[in-house]
Design an enzyme around this catalytic site. Structure first.
Site, PDB file in Angstrom:
ATOM      1  N   HIS A 185     -17.497  65.790 -71.858  1.00 54.43           N
ATOM      2  CA  HIS A 185     -18.792  66.466 -71.768  1.00 54.43           C
ATOM      3  C   HIS A 185     -19.391  66.779 -73.141  1.00 54.43           C
ATOM      4  CE1 HIS A 185     -15.780  69.642 -71.932  1.00 54.43           C
ATOM      5  NE2 HIS A 185     -16.703  70.489 -72.333  1.00 54.43           N
ATOM      6  N   CYS A 217     -35.764  64.286 -44.224  1.00 53.98           N
ATOM      7  CA  CYS A 217     -35.419  65.050 -43.023  1.00 53.98           C
ATOM      8  C   CYS A 217     -36.472  64.877 -41.929  1.00 53.98           C
ATOM      9  CB  CYS A 217     -35.230  66.527 -43.372  1.00 53.98           C
ATOM     10  SG  CYS A 217     -36.638  67.241 -44.247  1.00 53.98           S
TER      11      CYS A 217
END
Ligand SMILES: Cc1cc2nc3c(=O)[nH]c(=O)nc-3n(C[C@H](O)[C@H](O)[C@H](O)COP(=O)(O)O)c2cc1C
Length: 189
Positions: free
Chosen positions: A81, A164
């Site tokens: 990271h 959705c």
């Protein structure tokens, strides 16, 4: 996909974070635009994102292994990271889920994406994507407000058809709009 004029990004390093929204497929189109512009692109995916789209789709464009795990050193120019954070000229997170916005807003480093975001010094551009009720949720609104105060940049969301089956705010903007926002930020606009 509508054609837009592409910039020359041959000296640019773009870190693309993909979280677990169904709009993750648009992040592949964005990767294509960035690679057509000669940018170097590294991709981080959350675990949820890998449930929705395969890392191989990104790897096909970047030629680099997608990073998903904070604890596994993967062979690349960059591996952990801190290295990813220092490598990037800009960190683009598209789609940015409600969950990832919350993690970023409160400084969580619970996965490679959020942990890297804590370590970057470059601009972070967020392209949220979620259901309208999620986007209008006061907790999400508060997280967005906090993130803006902390200096995170936003592109979208826009209104339109959602996966959705409803229609309203929460739809992630198209790859071309994210691309233009990246160019503006890289140019200091
Ligand atoms: C098919 C599917 C689509 C989803 N789309 C979204 C989305 O667009 N936005 C969102 O905030 N969450 C969405 N979710 C829920 C997230 O995947 C879930 O909150 C997950 O924990 C997010 O993790 P991440 O932020 O680490 O990627 C979706 C879940 C499923 C199963």
């Amino acid at each position: 996909m509508a054609q837009i004029p592409l910039s020359n990004l041959s000296d640019r390093k773009i870190l693309l974070g993909v979280s677990g929204g169904v709009a993750a497929f648009k992040a592949v189109a964005l990767t294509s635009l960035l690679r057509q512009s000669q940018a170097q692109v590294e991709v981080i995916m959350t675990k949820a994102a890998t449930q929705l789209i395969g890392p191989a789709s990104f790897q096909a464009f970047t030629g680099r292994a997608v990073k998903t795990n904070i604890f596994v050193a993967q062979e690349s120019v960059t591996s952990n990271h801190i290295q990813l954070a220092q490598w990037a000229d800009i960190f683009v997170i598209a789609p940015a889920t409600a969950n990832t916005l919350a993690g970023l807003s409160w400084g969580f480093g619970h996965n490679l994406l959020t942990c890297t975001a804590l370590a970057v010094t470059c601009p972070i551009l967020l392209a949220p994507a979620m259901n309208t009720h999620m986007w209008n949720n006061p907790i999400v609104r508060d997280n967005v407000r906090r993130l803006k105060e902390f200096g995170f940049h936003f592109v979208g969301p826009t209104q339109g058809h959602l996966s959705c089956g409803t229609s309203g705010p929460g739809r992630m903007v198209e790859a071309e709009e994210i691309y233009s926002a990246i160019i503006n930020l890289l140019d200091g606009r």
